[in-house]
Design an enzyme around this catalytic site. Structure first.
Site, PDB file in Angstrom:
ATOM      1  N   GLU A 155       0.817  -1.214   0.000  1.00 58.13           N
ATOM      2  CA  GLU A 155       0.000   0.000   0.000  1.00 58.13           C
ATOM      3  C   GLU A 155       0.851   1.264   0.000  1.00 58.13           C
ATOM      4  OE1 GLU A 155      -2.716  -0.395   3.246  1.00 58.13           O
ATOM      5  OE2 GLU A 155      -3.859  -2.011   2.283  1.00 58.13           O
ATOM      6  N   HIS A 189     -10.220   1.214   0.130  1.00 58.89           N
ATOM      7  CA  HIS A 189     -10.710   0.390   1.240  1.00 58.89           C
ATOM      8  C   HIS A 189     -12.241   0.312   1.278  1.00 58.89           C
ATOM      9  CE1 HIS A 189      -6.574   1.128   2.545  1.00 58.89           C
ATOM     10  NE2 HIS A 189      -6.710   0.110   3.362  1.00 58.89           N
TER      11      HIS A 189
END
Length: 325
Positions: A155, A189
């Site tokens: 990420e 997300h």
């Protein structure tokens, strides 16, 4: 926002639209493969925490990260005319200052002084930390490996090391980079809403949506900080370690008493003892432990604010535009 970097006077190497579209593309490349294969696609019979699903997703994000990495290298070289040395600098790969990394981790430790006090002192985990048992047990599980290694590395690579240099080329200002690029990270997300609905069908839709919005909020807030640190230090190692640390500590406690096991009633001092390593720690500490926790939590937040710029000051800061015309 302060900066020790001189303004960039050249014309943007790529347009702001191109930087935004590439960032969206990277987000899609990262998330979409999770739903293309039965091995990674969530279902009521296969949760994202299943070892087989985690292994498949690790392979997926590795492949996705490699594609995004190659695309970014191409753009930096072809349109930004960046040399290999300049590319490594923009990606935050080199030079790596361990001193800058240590100061950034210290800054986060100050912010999380309250939780560190609760877990380390109140719950007595400091001995396990020193012995390395906590880290070993966490990283030896597939969930721990995903949450504290693969997740932070992939990420931060995508949404800091690759996305931010594209915005630097497009001459986004420092404030714009800090407050815009983390939104891609937060949006990435949102797909957890679908997964949560699959595995928790009885939970009301409104509760699931609120949970997703809350997750989007705190991932974006972390992204603001991570982008700020990346720009200030030019160091992807710093933000990766900070990401792993924040994942391990979770959100701080903002209410309730410390030293009480979840789901256990608060009883007299001689109840609720957990045995570990030949000893025990009391799960019903006196109220002064809770008072101390909240004092330390507030002091940590103040200390974080006061030291934010000084502990992220670095000679390796990225060359960003201070104010966009």
């Amino acid at each position: 926002m302060k900066s020790n970097v001189s303004p960039v006077s050249k014309a943007p190497a790529i347009s702001s639209t191109t930087a935004a579209l590439l960032s969206v593309l990277f987000t899609i490349i990262y998330v979409l493969p999770f739903y293309l294969s039965p091995a990674t696609r969530p279902s009521r019979r296969l949760t994202r925490d299943a070892p087989s699903s985690i292994r498949a997703r690790v392979r997926s994000v590795t492949f996705s990260s490699a594609i995004c990495f190659c695309l970014t290298i191409y753009v930096l070289h072809q349109y930004g005319n960046a040399s290999p040395k300049e590319i490594l600098r923009l990606l935050g790969f080199w030079p790596i200052s361990l001193f800058d990394t240590a100061r950034t981790v210290l800054l986060v430790a100050i912010l999380f002084a309250g939780p560190l006090f609760e877990y380390g002192i109140v719950e007595g985990c400091w001995k396990r930390w020193i012995r390395g048992r906590e880290a070993y047990e966490i990283l030896s599980s597939w969930i721990g490996y995903r949450n504290f290694v693969v997740g932070p590395v992939s990420e931060e690579l995508i949404w800091r090391s690759l996305v931010i240099p594209l915005h630097v080329l497009a001459h986004f200002s420092e404030k714009q980079i800090v407050f815009l690029t983390p939104l891609y990270f937060g949006i990435a997300h949102v797909h957890h809403l679908y997964e949560f609905r699959l595995t928790h069908p009885r939970v009301p839709v409104s509760v699931a949506i609120f949970r997703s919005l809350f997750q989007f909020t705190y991932t974006s807030l972390f992204g603001f900080f991570a982008a700020f640190v990346f720009l200030r230090t030019g160091n992807v190692l710093s933000v990766t370690l900070v990401h792993a640390l924040c994942n391990s500590l979770g959100l701080p406690r903002f209410w309730g008493r410390v030293g009480v096991e979840a789901g256990e009633p608060i009883g007299p001092p001689d109840t609720g003892k957990n045995y570990e390593d030949g000893g025990f720690y009391d799960t019903s500490k006196g109220v002064m432990w809770t008072v101390a926790y909240y004092i330390i939590l507030i002091a940590g937040a103040i200390g974080f604010y006061l030291q934010l710029f000084s502990l992220t000051e670095s000679s390796h800061a990225l060359p960003v535009v201070l104010v966009k015309a």
